[in-house]
Design a protein around this motif. Structure first.
Motif, mmCIF file in Angstrom:
data_model
loop_
_atom_site.group_PDB
_atom_site.id
_atom_site.type_symbol
_atom_site.label_atom_id
_atom_site.label_comp_id
_atom_site.label_asym_id
_atom_site.label_seq_id
_atom_site.Cartn_x
_atom_site.Cartn_y
_atom_site.Cartn_z
ATOM 1 N N LYS A 137 39.212 66.106 0.276
ATOM 2 C CA LYS A 137 38.847 66.892 1.459
ATOM 3 C C LYS A 137 38.851 68.390 1.170
ATOM 4 O O LYS A 137 39.252 69.208 2.016
ATOM 5 C CB LYS A 137 39.750 66.539 2.645
ATOM 6 N N TYR A 178 27.896 64.086 14.071
ATOM 7 C CA TYR A 178 28.970 63.776 13.131
ATOM 8 C C TYR A 178 30.210 63.264 13.844
ATOM 9 O O TYR A 178 30.631 63.817 14.863
ATOM 10 C CB TYR A 178 29.340 65.013 12.321
ATOM 11 N N HIS A 237 31.833 64.722 7.566
ATOM 12 C CA HIS A 237 31.796 66.174 7.690
ATOM 13 C C HIS A 237 30.481 66.708 7.121
ATOM 14 O O HIS A 237 30.036 66.250 6.064
ATOM 15 C CB HIS A 237 32.978 66.777 6.905
ATOM 16 N N PHE A 255 28.919 68.921 15.491
ATOM 17 C CA PHE A 255 30.181 68.610 14.811
ATOM 18 C C PHE A 255 31.296 69.334 15.552
ATOM 19 O O PHE A 255 31.272 70.561 15.657
ATOM 20 C CB PHE A 255 30.090 69.062 13.355
ATOM 21 N N ASN A 289 34.464 69.630 14.802
ATOM 22 C CA ASN A 289 35.431 70.297 13.917
ATOM 23 C C ASN A 289 36.867 70.160 14.427
ATOM 24 O O ASN A 289 37.628 71.135 14.479
ATOM 25 C CB ASN A 289 35.061 71.781 13.755
ATOM 26 N N GLN A 333 39.146 65.910 11.511
ATOM 27 C CA GLN A 333 37.870 65.703 10.821
ATOM 28 C C GLN A 333 37.845 66.441 9.491
ATOM 29 O O GLN A 333 38.259 67.614 9.457
ATOM 30 C CB GLN A 333 36.706 66.197 11.683
ATOM 31 N N PRO A 334 37.369 65.819 8.429
ATOM 32 C CA PRO A 334 36.949 64.412 8.334
ATOM 33 C C PRO A 334 38.166 63.513 8.116
ATOM 34 O O PRO A 334 39.143 63.923 7.491
ATOM 35 C CB PRO A 334 36.063 64.412 7.093
#
Length: 315
Positions: A112, A255, A259, A275, A277, A281-282
């Motif tokens: 990530k 999404y 991500h 998205f 955020n 996430q993710p």
């Protein structure tokens, strides 16, 4: 050229075909069935090599398979997994082609470590610099014939939006496509649902009767032809989004667990994405069927009206 799967990635790998064709290279494209159908009428490909995944399970399977391949000057590996690495290795032992391999940054993504500048299209194009191709501004493109377009036009409505309701995992599936379709209809747009039989089976929504549901009812190439005739596409982070990009139709991607910085979001001239955020996430690299909070808030917090408002900017 090697890109085995999945469908969306195979579609995006088409980004290298134009520059190679323009430079005068003969391209043999190795991929899995049935993804090969995407390229069955592509003038940029000399030989389309479609193989069943079951044929390439073991190292000996892969070694024996490479014996059937021609002698190449280059191997362009756009998958960069063990299977594609071994094919390149065995071909190099036999004929010593130069191996060009894309850097997928999978370790970074698994950890990530998100890079806002990473885009898979540019990553696919980067190895072509070895061939003197410096322009990284190409876009994916799938060739659909006029005959295929005329065929789908016979059953398509006017002024429609394509909705790609499916994805492999629940954490990537936006739950309010029915409500979005109602908003679209109220505002004078027709709605066409596109995708696979599995997408249809996963979706338990009951859509308005005016919605045309083609999921699982037409071929893969017909699906791409349908998308090419729409005003725009709304899709999860899945293959339908990338099909839309490959026929020059703007896409709004939604999404959930994944991500946009994984590199698969549309570029500015290809569309937009939503998205939220959230701190969680993710939660996975490819998506999953569970949510540790049991809420799937990354998706449920996106209202159908918000999707429609963002979509209007693309039409």
């Amino acid at each position: 050229m090697i890109r085995f799967s999945s469908l969306g990635d195979v579609v995006l790998s088409s980004v290298v075909l134009d520059p190679l064709y323009e430079k005068g290279y003969d391209v043999d494209f190795l991929t899995f069935k049935p993804f090969s159908d995407v390229f069955e009428k592509d003038y940029r490909i000399k030989n389309l090599i479609a193989v069943d995944k079951s044929r390439l399970k073991s190292i000996s399977d892969i070694y024996n398979f490479t014996k059937s391949l021609d002698k190449y000057d280059y191997v362009l590996d756009l998958h960069s997994n063990l299977r594609s690495f071994l094919i390149g290795f065995f071909l190099k032992l036999r004929h010593n082609p130069k191996i060009l391999r894309y850097k997928k940054q999978s370790l970074k993504r698994r950890l990530k470590i998100l890079d806002p500048n990473f885009n898979v299209l540019k990553a696919y194009l980067e190895p072509l610099k070895t061939l003197g191709i410096e322009n990284l501004n190409y876009r994916p493109k799938v060739i659909i014939t006029n005959q295929e377009v005329e065929k789908v036009k016979t059953f398509l409505p006017q002024k429609f939006i394509s909705l790609g309701t499916g994805a492999r995992y629940k954490s990537k599936v936006y739950p309010y496509y029915k409500e979005l379709s109602e908003i679209l209809l109220e505002n004078g747009f027709n709605v066409v649902l596109v995708g696979s039989k599995e997408d249809l089976e996963m979706d338990k929504s009951i859509y308005p009767t005016e919605v045309l549901d083609l999921r699982g009812k037409i071929t893969l190439r017909e699906t791409i032809a349908v998308i090419s005739q729409g005003l725009a596409t709304v899709s999860n982070d899945s293959a339908i989004a990338h099909m839309s990009r490959a026929v020059g139709i703007k896409v709004l991607m939604i999404y959930g667990s994944t991500h946009p910085y994984f590199g698969f979001a549309p570029l500015k001239d290809e569309g937009d994405y939503i998205f939220k955020n959230l701190p969680c996430q993710p939660c996975s690299l490819h998506g999953q069927n569970s949510c540790k909070y049991k809420t799937f808030e990354c998706l449920t917090s996106i209202s159908p009206q918000e999707v429609y408002d963002r979509l209007k900017n693309l039409i």
